[in-house]
Design a protein around this motif. Structure first.
Motif, PDB file in Angstrom:
ATOM      1  N   LEU A 181     -54.595  59.569-119.608  1.00 44.21           N
ATOM      2  CA  LEU A 181     -54.734  58.253-120.232  1.00 44.21           C
ATOM      3  C   LEU A 181     -55.173  57.194-119.217  1.00 44.21           C
ATOM      4  O   LEU A 181     -55.986  56.325-119.520  1.00 44.21           O
ATOM      5  CB  LEU A 181     -53.413  57.831-120.878  1.00 44.21           C
ATOM      6  N   LEU A 182     -54.620  57.255-118.019  1.00 39.99           N
ATOM      7  CA  LEU A 182     -54.938  56.259-116.992  1.00 39.99           C
ATOM      8  C   LEU A 182     -56.367  56.393-116.468  1.00 39.99           C
ATOM      9  O   LEU A 182     -57.041  55.403-116.205  1.00 39.99           O
ATOM     10  CB  LEU A 182     -53.965  56.377-115.819  1.00 39.99           C
ATOM     11  N   LEU A 183     -56.815  57.624-116.301  1.00 33.99           N
ATOM     12  CA  LEU A 183     -58.113  57.860-115.679  1.00 33.99           C
ATOM     13  C   LEU A 183     -59.230  57.965-116.712  1.00 33.99           C
ATOM     14  O   LEU A 183     -59.990  58.924-116.754  1.00 33.99           O
ATOM     15  CB  LEU A 183     -58.053  59.131-114.820  1.00 33.99           C
ATOM     16  N   ASP A 184     -59.364  56.917-117.517  1.00 34.44           N
ATOM     17  CA  ASP A 184     -60.435  56.901-118.503  1.00 34.44           C
ATOM     18  C   ASP A 184     -61.770  56.596-117.819  1.00 34.44           C
ATOM     19  O   ASP A 184     -61.840  56.373-116.615  1.00 34.44           O
ATOM     20  CB  ASP A 184     -60.134  55.907-119.617  1.00 34.44           C
TER      21      ASP A 184
ATOM     22  N   LYS B 250     -65.167  54.592-113.166  1.00 37.15           N
ATOM     23  CA  LYS B 250     -66.315  53.802-112.701  1.00 37.15           C
ATOM     24  C   LYS B 250     -65.872  52.773-111.664  1.00 37.15           C
ATOM     25  O   LYS B 250     -66.500  52.628-110.612  1.00 37.15           O
ATOM     26  CB  LYS B 250     -66.986  53.114-113.888  1.00 37.15           C
ATOM     27  N   VAL B 251     -64.786  52.060-111.939  1.00 39.00           N
ATOM     28  CA  VAL B 251     -64.262  51.069-110.991  1.00 39.00           C
ATOM     29  C   VAL B 251     -63.790  51.759-109.721  1.00 39.00           C
ATOM     30  O   VAL B 251     -63.995  51.262-108.608  1.00 39.00           O
ATOM     31  CB  VAL B 251     -63.118  50.248-111.636  1.00 39.00           C
ATOM     32  N   TYR B 252     -63.175  52.909-109.840  1.00 37.50           N
ATOM     33  CA  TYR B 252     -62.679  53.656-108.683  1.00 37.50           C
ATOM     34  C   TYR B 252     -63.830  54.059-107.761  1.00 37.50           C
ATOM     35  O   TYR B 252     -63.718  53.995-106.543  1.00 37.50           O
ATOM     36  CB  TYR B 252     -61.922  54.889-109.160  1.00 37.50           C
ATOM     37  N   LYS B 253     -64.959  54.466-108.351  1.00 37.42           N
ATOM     38  CA  LYS B 253     -66.111  54.903-107.561  1.00 37.42           C
ATOM     39  C   LYS B 253     -66.892  53.744-106.959  1.00 37.42           C
ATOM     40  O   LYS B 253     -67.291  53.782-105.805  1.00 37.42           O
ATOM     41  CB  LYS B 253     -67.067  55.728-108.425  1.00 37.42           C
ATOM     42  N   TYR B 254     -67.128  52.685-107.769  1.00 40.08           N
ATOM     43  CA  TYR B 254     -68.042  51.626-107.367  1.00 40.08           C
ATOM     44  C   TYR B 254     -67.364  50.293-107.061  1.00 40.08           C
ATOM     45  O   TYR B 254     -68.010  49.368-106.587  1.00 40.08           O
ATOM     46  CB  TYR B 254     -69.094  51.417-108.453  1.00 40.08           C
ATOM     47  N   GLY B 255     -66.088  50.183-107.357  1.00 39.98           N
ATOM     48  CA  GLY B 255     -65.372  48.937-107.106  1.00 39.98           C
ATOM     49  C   GLY B 255     -65.580  47.926-108.223  1.00 39.98           C
ATOM     50  O   GLY B 255     -66.354  48.144-109.153  1.00 39.98           O
ATOM     51  N   ILE B 256     -64.875  46.817-108.108  1.00 43.38           N
ATOM     52  CA  ILE B 256     -64.977  45.745-109.087  1.00 43.38           C
ATOM     53  C   ILE B 256     -64.973  44.424-108.325  1.00 43.38           C
ATOM     54  O   ILE B 256     -64.276  44.273-107.326  1.00 43.38           O
ATOM     55  CB  ILE B 256     -63.820  45.793-110.108  1.00 43.38           C
ATOM     56  N   LEU B 257     -65.799  43.487-108.770  1.00 44.14           N
ATOM     57  CA  LEU B 257     -65.860  42.185-108.123  1.00 44.14           C
ATOM     58  C   LEU B 257     -64.767  41.287-108.683  1.00 44.14           C
ATOM     59  O   LEU B 257     -64.663  41.111-109.894  1.00 44.14           O
ATOM     60  CB  LEU B 257     -67.230  41.543-108.332  1.00 44.14           C
ATOM     61  N   ILE B 258     -63.965  40.732-107.785  1.00 45.07           N
ATOM     62  CA  ILE B 258     -62.869  39.854-108.182  1.00 45.07           C
ATOM     63  C   ILE B 258     -62.987  38.564-107.391  1.00 45.07           C
ATOM     64  O   ILE B 258     -63.139  38.593-106.166  1.00 45.07           O
ATOM     65  CB  ILE B 258     -61.498  40.507-107.921  1.00 45.07           C
ATOM     66  N   LYS B 259     -62.915  37.438-108.099  1.00 44.14           N
ATOM     67  CA  LYS B 259     -62.934  36.140-107.430  1.00 44.14           C
ATOM     68  C   LYS B 259     -61.509  35.796-107.020  1.00 44.14           C
ATOM     69  O   LYS B 259     -60.622  35.653-107.862  1.00 44.14           O
ATOM     70  CB  LYS B 259     -63.506  35.058-108.340  1.00 44.14           C
ATOM     71  N   CYS B 260     -61.290  35.667-105.729  1.00 44.05           N
ATOM     72  CA  CYS B 260     -59.955  35.389-105.191  1.00 44.05           C
ATOM     73  C   CYS B 260     -59.643  33.898-105.284  1.00 44.05           C
ATOM     74  O   CYS B 260     -60.522  33.076-105.555  1.00 44.05           O
ATOM     75  CB  CYS B 260     -59.870  35.859-103.743  1.00 44.05           C
ATOM     76  N   THR B 261     -58.390  33.554-105.041  1.00 45.66           N
ATOM     77  CA  THR B 261     -57.954  32.160-105.154  1.00 45.66           C
ATOM     78  C   THR B 261     -58.620  31.260-104.123  1.00 45.66           C
ATOM     79  O   THR B 261     -58.690  30.045-104.318  1.00 45.66           O
ATOM     80  CB  THR B 261     -56.429  32.056-104.998  1.00 45.66           C
ATOM     81  N   ASP B 262     -59.136  31.831-103.029  1.00 46.22           N
ATOM     82  CA  ASP B 262     -59.831  31.019-102.024  1.00 46.22           C
ATOM     83  C   ASP B 262     -61.292  30.780-102.390  1.00 46.22           C
ATOM     84  O   ASP B 262     -62.047  30.181-101.635  1.00 46.22           O
ATOM     85  CB  ASP B 262     -59.724  31.651-100.642  1.00 46.22           C
ATOM     86  N   GLY B 263     -61.713  31.273-103.569  1.00 47.70           N
ATOM     87  CA  GLY B 263     -63.068  31.049-104.062  1.00 47.70           C
ATOM     88  C   GLY B 263     -64.068  32.105-103.619  1.00 47.70           C
ATOM     89  O   GLY B 263     -65.228  32.065-104.027  1.00 47.70           O
ATOM     90  N   ILE B 264     -63.658  33.027-102.794  1.00 47.61           N
ATOM     91  CA  ILE B 264     -64.551  34.073-102.307  1.00 47.61           C
ATOM     92  C   ILE B 264     -64.478  35.275-103.255  1.00 47.61           C
ATOM     93  O   ILE B 264     -63.401  35.703-103.640  1.00 47.61           O
ATOM     94  CB  ILE B 264     -64.170  34.505-100.879  1.00 47.61           C
ATOM     95  N   THR B 265     -65.641  35.809-103.628  1.00 49.64           N
ATOM     96  CA  THR B 265     -65.705  36.998-104.480  1.00 49.64           C
ATOM     97  C   THR B 265     -65.711  38.231-103.581  1.00 49.64           C
ATOM     98  O   THR B 265     -66.514  38.333-102.657  1.00 49.64           O
ATOM     99  CB  THR B 265     -66.961  36.964-105.359  1.00 49.64           C
TER     100      THR B 265
END
Length: 52
Positions: free
Chosen positions: A16-19, A24-39
């Protein structure tokens, strides 16, 4: 029997977890905007302790 059932439960949970989306996120990552404004590109990791 108890050990077998625990293993089956863990396999089902992982299935269930590894859908597709997570893999895809595990292989290629995901862009996250942090609280300091840096993605930043983030890669999730699992730390497990298997009892089976």
């Amino acid at each position: 029997m108890y050990t077998h059932c625990k293993c089956e439960l863990m396999h089902t949970i992982w299935k269930l977890l590894l859908d597709e989306d997570f893999v895809k996120v595990y292989k290629y990552g995901i862009l996250i905007k942090c609280t300091d404004g840096i993605t930043k590109q983030v890669f999730p990791h699992f730390f497990t302790h298997i009892l089976c």
